[in-house]
Design a protein around this motif. Structure first.
Motif: not given
Length: 158
Positions: A133-158
């Motif tokens: 998970l920590e490695a996946a969180k470090k990957v950079r993304h363009p445009g709206s993908a950044r926010k979308a992945f951030r939201t999904l990854l945060k959901e996994l942590e809760t």
């Protein structure tokens, strides 16, 4: 491949309410076979374009997932840097189903190449293993993908 539009038209011909049938649900095809739909709009919000349903899927080790192009213009591809070490990536063709068997536990990030910048992304968790998970969180993304992945990854942590 049947599209959502064709499905709705056939339901309308049968007198069914389109509100009830507006979004087909992904299914467990058999005990260890799952599906994810590639859609032009979210089932819960027609104003959210280009989504995978569900956006997060948890499966067991050895299960397979079929990505179904319910609407046209989509594909499913693993995101480099967002799959566990030792796992094989995939890159499905536009408008074609692709089935992936998950033999390495961990978090898998995936995208729709034509709509990646717009945030068409998803996650699969295999075997409840969040070790990458920590490695996946470090990957950079363009445009709206950044926010979308951030939201999904945060959901996994809760």
């Amino acid at each position: 491949m049947p599209t959502r539009r064709k499905f709705l038209l056939s339901m309308a011909a049968l007198g069914a309410s389109s509100a009830v049938w507006a979004c087909p649900l992904p299914t467990v095809l058999e005990g260890n076979k799952h599906s994810i739909l590639m859609l032009n709009a979210a089932c819960s919000d027609a104003n959210t374009p280009n989504v995978f349903e569900p956006a997060i899927l948890r499966v067991a080790l050895g299960d397979s997932v079929t990505f179904i192009p319910t609407d046209t213009g989509h594909n499913a591809a693993s995101k480099r840097g967002m799959i566990p070490e030792g796992a094989e990536g995939w890159n499905g063709a536009i408008d074609e189903e692709v089935t992936v068997e998950f033999t390495v536990p961990g978090v898998y990030g995936y995208i729709c190449l034509p709509h990646y910048d717009m945030g068409m992304v998803g996650l699969i968790v295999v075997g409840d293993d969040l070790s990458n998970l920590e490695a996946a969180k470090k990957v950079r993304h363009p445009g709206s993908a950044r926010k979308a992945f951030r939201t999904l990854l945060k959901e996994l942590e809760t």
